[in-house]
Design a protein around this motif. Structure first.
Motif, short mmCIF file in Angstrom:
data_model
loop_
_atom_site.label_atom_id
_atom_site.label_comp_id
_atom_site.label_asym_id
_atom_site.label_seq_id
_atom_site.Cartn_x
_atom_site.Cartn_y
_atom_site.Cartn_z
N ARG A 156 22.78 -35.22 -1.70
CA ARG A 156 23.70 -35.85 -0.75
C ARG A 156 24.24 -34.87 0.30
O ARG A 156 24.72 -35.28 1.34
CB ARG A 156 24.85 -36.52 -1.49
N HIS A 157 24.17 -33.58 0.02
CA HIS A 157 24.69 -32.58 0.96
C HIS A 157 23.89 -32.51 2.24
O HIS A 157 24.39 -32.04 3.26
CB HIS A 157 24.74 -31.20 0.30
N ARG A 158 22.62 -32.97 2.23
CA ARG A 158 21.84 -32.94 3.46
C ARG A 158 22.44 -33.89 4.49
O ARG A 158 22.49 -33.59 5.67
CB ARG A 158 20.38 -33.31 3.19
N ALA A 159 22.91 -35.04 4.06
CA ALA A 159 23.50 -36.02 4.98
C ALA A 159 24.99 -35.76 5.21
O ALA A 159 25.48 -35.90 6.32
CB ALA A 159 23.31 -37.43 4.43
N LYS A 160 25.70 -35.36 4.18
CA LYS A 160 27.15 -35.22 4.28
C LYS A 160 27.61 -33.80 4.61
O LYS A 160 28.76 -33.58 4.92
CB LYS A 160 27.79 -35.66 2.97
N GLY A 161 26.70 -32.84 4.49
CA GLY A 161 27.06 -31.45 4.75
C GLY A 161 27.30 -30.68 3.46
O GLY A 161 27.76 -31.25 2.46
N ILE A 162 26.98 -29.41 3.48
CA ILE A 162 27.17 -28.55 2.32
C ILE A 162 28.63 -28.12 2.27
O ILE A 162 29.16 -27.63 3.26
CB ILE A 162 26.24 -27.32 2.40
N PRO A 163 29.29 -28.31 1.12
CA PRO A 163 30.71 -27.93 1.03
C PRO A 163 30.89 -26.42 1.13
O PRO A 163 29.99 -25.65 0.81
CB PRO A 163 31.13 -28.45 -0.34
N ARG A 164 32.05 -26.00 1.58
CA ARG A 164 32.35 -24.58 1.67
C ARG A 164 32.97 -24.04 0.39
O ARG A 164 32.95 -22.84 0.15
CB ARG A 164 33.30 -24.31 2.84
N PHE A 165 33.57 -24.93 -0.38
CA PHE A 165 34.29 -24.51 -1.59
C PHE A 165 33.79 -25.26 -2.82
O PHE A 165 33.30 -26.38 -2.71
CB PHE A 165 35.79 -24.80 -1.44
N LEU A 166 33.97 -24.65 -3.99
CA LEU A 166 33.78 -25.36 -5.25
C LEU A 166 34.91 -26.37 -5.39
O LEU A 166 35.97 -26.22 -4.76
CB LEU A 166 33.82 -24.37 -6.42
N VAL A 167 34.73 -27.37 -6.23
CA VAL A 167 35.77 -28.37 -6.44
C VAL A 167 37.04 -27.68 -6.94
O VAL A 167 37.00 -26.88 -7.88
CB VAL A 167 35.30 -29.43 -7.46
N GLY A 168 38.16 -27.95 -6.29
CA GLY A 168 39.44 -27.35 -6.67
C GLY A 168 39.72 -25.99 -6.04
O GLY A 168 40.77 -25.41 -6.27
#
Length: 83
Positions: free
Chosen positions: A64-76
């Motif tokens: 899903r990160h390909r469409a929504k973007g790769i997050p910069r942080f881990l959860v929390g």
């Protein structure tokens, strides 16, 4: 670069002038058009991206990160601080 041109006459639109709509899309930095989603995940996971908070945690790249973007942080680990 991908280009698309549409001629309204081909769509059955009557008119005295020929109008052409052109859309262009620029692909950035090494994006492979024929690359599958799973190949993209493997390639991005190999980069070894780490959490932006500085904890050193490695991000797990998901489809899903390909469409929504790769997050910069881990959860929390985002703007609310680190765990």
């Amino acid at each position: 670069r991908v280009s698309l041109a549409i001629d309204p006459a081909d769509l059955g639109v009557e008119g005295s002038k020929r109008l052409v709509a052109v859309a262009r899309m620029e692909l950035e930095g090494g994006v492979k058009v024929d690359e599958t989603l799973d190949e993209w995940v493997v390639r991005e996971q190999a980069v070894g991206r780490t959490c932006g908070c500085g904890c050193g945690g490695v991000l797990t790249i998901r489809r899903r990160h390909r469409a929504k973007g790769i997050p910069r942080f881990l959860v929390g680990h985002g703007k609310w601080g680190t765990r």
